[in-house]
Write a protein that holds these residues in place. Structure first.
Motif, PDB file in Angstrom:
ATOM      1  N   LEU A 141      -4.791  34.042   1.284  1.00  0.00           N
ATOM      2  CA  LEU A 141      -3.886  35.144   1.758  1.00  0.00           C
ATOM      3  C   LEU A 141      -2.628  34.861   1.308  1.00  0.00           C
ATOM      4  CD1 LEU A 141      -5.239  35.054   5.349  1.00  0.00           C
ATOM      5  CD2 LEU A 141      -5.554  37.081   3.936  1.00  0.00           C
ATOM      6  N   ALA A 142      -2.093  33.945   1.155  1.00  0.00           N
ATOM      7  CA  ALA A 142      -0.530  33.264   0.957  1.00  0.00           C
ATOM      8  C   ALA A 142      -0.300  34.373  -0.437  1.00  0.00           C
ATOM      9  CB  ALA A 142      -0.260  32.237   0.769  1.00  0.00           C
ATOM     10  N   PRO A 143      -0.860  33.917  -1.573  1.00  0.00           N
ATOM     11  CA  PRO A 143      -0.677  34.838  -2.733  1.00  0.00           C
ATOM     12  C   PRO A 143      -0.901  36.139  -2.828  1.00  0.00           C
ATOM     13  CG  PRO A 143      -2.104  32.925  -3.275  1.00  0.00           C
ATOM     14  CD  PRO A 143      -2.043  33.018  -1.826  1.00  0.00           C
ATOM     15  N   TRP A 144      -1.891  36.641  -2.008  1.00  0.00           N
ATOM     16  CA  TRP A 144      -2.323  38.091  -2.015  1.00  0.00           C
ATOM     17  C   TRP A 144      -1.415  38.579  -0.909  1.00  0.00           C
ATOM     18  CZ3 TRP A 144      -3.920  41.152   2.451  1.00  0.00           C
ATOM     19  CH2 TRP A 144      -4.151  42.412   2.176  1.00  0.00           C
ATOM     20  N   PHE A 195      -0.552  33.009  10.248  1.00  0.00           N
ATOM     21  CA  PHE A 195      -1.021  33.557  11.491  1.00  0.00           C
ATOM     22  C   PHE A 195      -2.239  34.236  11.337  1.00  0.00           C
ATOM     23  CE2 PHE A 195      -1.366  37.698  13.914  1.00  0.00           C
ATOM     24  CZ  PHE A 195      -1.401  37.188  14.932  1.00  0.00           C
ATOM     25  N   VAL A 196      -2.241  34.906  10.215  1.00  0.00           N
ATOM     26  CA  VAL A 196      -3.588  35.867  10.023  1.00  0.00           C
ATOM     27  C   VAL A 196      -5.035  34.741   9.741  1.00  0.00           C
ATOM     28  CG1 VAL A 196      -4.615  37.109   8.235  1.00  0.00           C
ATOM     29  CG2 VAL A 196      -2.500  37.693   8.976  1.00  0.00           C
ATOM     30  N   ALA A 197      -4.560  33.596   9.017  1.00  0.00           N
ATOM     31  CA  ALA A 197      -5.589  32.424   8.997  1.00  0.00           C
ATOM     32  C   ALA A 197      -6.030  31.786  10.174  1.00  0.00           C
ATOM     33  CB  ALA A 197      -5.122  31.362   7.988  1.00  0.00           C
ATOM     34  N   VAL A 216       2.126  24.934  12.892  1.00  0.00           N
ATOM     35  CA  VAL A 216       1.031  24.901  11.869  1.00  0.00           C
ATOM     36  C   VAL A 216       1.841  24.979  10.598  1.00  0.00           C
ATOM     37  CG1 VAL A 216      -1.001  25.367  10.984  1.00  0.00           C
ATOM     38  CG2 VAL A 216      -1.032  25.405  13.243  1.00  0.00           C
ATOM     39  N   TRP A 217       2.611  26.153  10.514  1.00  0.00           N
ATOM     40  CA  TRP A 217       3.175  26.611   9.353  1.00  0.00           C
ATOM     41  C   TRP A 217       4.354  25.432   8.937  1.00  0.00           C
ATOM     42  CZ3 TRP A 217       8.557  27.555   8.611  1.00  0.00           C
ATOM     43  CH2 TRP A 217       8.951  27.733   7.346  1.00  0.00           C
ATOM     44  N   LEU A 218       5.025  24.752   9.759  1.00  0.00           N
ATOM     45  CA  LEU A 218       6.062  23.828   9.473  1.00  0.00           C
ATOM     46  C   LEU A 218       5.295  22.499   9.134  1.00  0.00           C
ATOM     47  CD1 LEU A 218       8.964  22.892   9.418  1.00  0.00           C
ATOM     48  CD2 LEU A 218       8.771  22.334  11.678  1.00  0.00           C
ATOM     49  N   VAL A 219       4.123  22.085   9.930  1.00  0.00           N
ATOM     50  CA  VAL A 219       3.409  20.928   9.341  1.00  0.00           C
ATOM     51  C   VAL A 219       2.795  20.985   8.219  1.00  0.00           C
ATOM     52  CG1 VAL A 219       1.721  19.402  10.267  1.00  0.00           C
ATOM     53  CG2 VAL A 219       3.382  20.324  11.770  1.00  0.00           C
ATOM     54  N   ALA A 278      11.310  42.915   1.399  1.00  0.00           N
ATOM     55  CA  ALA A 278      12.204  42.114   2.325  1.00  0.00           C
ATOM     56  C   ALA A 278      11.462  41.098   3.123  1.00  0.00           C
ATOM     57  CB  ALA A 278      12.693  43.046   3.440  1.00  0.00           C
ATOM     58  N   PHE A 279      10.112  41.384   3.137  1.00  0.00           N
ATOM     59  CA  PHE A 279       9.120  40.446   4.056  1.00  0.00           C
ATOM     60  C   PHE A 279       8.683  39.215   2.896  1.00  0.00           C
ATOM     61  CE2 PHE A 279       8.625  44.365   6.392  1.00  0.00           C
ATOM     62  CZ  PHE A 279       9.076  43.970   7.472  1.00  0.00           C
ATOM     63  N   VAL A 280       9.131  39.066   1.914  1.00  0.00           N
ATOM     64  CA  VAL A 280       8.444  38.042   0.995  1.00  0.00           C
ATOM     65  C   VAL A 280       8.822  36.620   1.730  1.00  0.00           C
ATOM     66  CG1 VAL A 280       8.849  36.847  -1.250  1.00  0.00           C
ATOM     67  CG2 VAL A 280       8.692  39.497  -1.302  1.00  0.00           C
ATOM     68  N   GLY A 281      10.082  36.313   2.151  1.00  0.00           N
ATOM     69  CA  GLY A 281      10.490  35.079   2.770  1.00  0.00           C
ATOM     70  C   GLY A 281       9.508  34.681   3.911  1.00  0.00           C
ATOM     71  N   GLY A 282       8.842  35.796   4.661  1.00  0.00           N
ATOM     72  CA  GLY A 282       7.967  35.268   5.864  1.00  0.00           C
ATOM     73  C   GLY A 282       6.520  35.289   5.587  1.00  0.00           C
ATOM     74  N   ILE A 283       6.093  35.432   4.233  1.00  0.00           N
ATOM     75  CA  ILE A 283       4.500  35.404   3.699  1.00  0.00           C
ATOM     76  C   ILE A 283       4.183  34.048   4.338  1.00  0.00           C
ATOM     77  CG2 ILE A 283       3.270  35.069   1.759  1.00  0.00           C
ATOM     78  CD1 ILE A 283       4.431  38.155   2.420  1.00  0.00           C
ATOM     79  N   GLY A 284       4.612  33.115   4.179  1.00  0.00           N
ATOM     80  CA  GLY A 284       4.055  31.621   4.799  1.00  0.00           C
ATOM     81  C   GLY A 284       3.469  31.770   6.256  1.00  0.00           C
TER      82      GLY A 284
END
Length: 132
Positions: free
Chosen positions: A53-56, A78-80, A107-110, A67-73
């Motif tokens: 999902l991240a690259p897609w 969330f979607v995963a 989860v994202w941070l860890v 503008a949303f590129v920074g929040g992709i992670g």
């Protein structure tokens, strides 16, 4: 090939660590510890979905909403998590909006920290093995 396997293992370990930390910190975020197969399935599903999902999502955001590129992670995390929770056999559950929001952040941070900090450990070992 070995590098690919090491990177996959690092991603699986980081996903496991992220889910466990969220389970330990948040009351509404839980792993079903009595079903170890469900936890393994949840980790694998989450790790695979996150890696796909991240690259897609990055590509889609880059094309349509730069503008949303920074929040992709965060979005891919969330979607995963959402998809992993929706799969009945996966040993993960999230209850309540606070657990969803804070759980996604934890989860994202860890996973981000683990994927940054774990590779040098494995690469250092690989380099020292080749030298000897």
């Amino acid at each position: 090939m070995i590098t690919f396997v090491i990177r996959a293992l690092i991603f699986l370990v980081s996903a496991f660590l992220g889910l466990v930390v969220a389970d330990l910190l948040l009351p509404g975020f839980f792993l079903h510890w009595n079903d170890w197969w469900g936890i393994v399935l949840a980790v694998v599903i989450f790790a695979v979905l996150q890696s796909v999902l991240a690259p897609w999502l990055f590509k889609v955001a880059r094309r349509h909403a730069d503008a949303f590129v920074g929040g992709i992670g965060l979005l891919s995390t969330f979607v995963a998590l959402l998809i992993a929770v929706l799969i009945p056999a996966a040993g993960i559950g999230i209850d309540g909006p606070v657990a969803w929001i804070i759980g996604t952040l934890v989860v994202w941070l860890v996973t981000a920290l683990a994927t940054w900090l774990l590779p040098p450990l494995f690469i250092k070992k690989k380099v020292s093995d080749r030298r000897s």
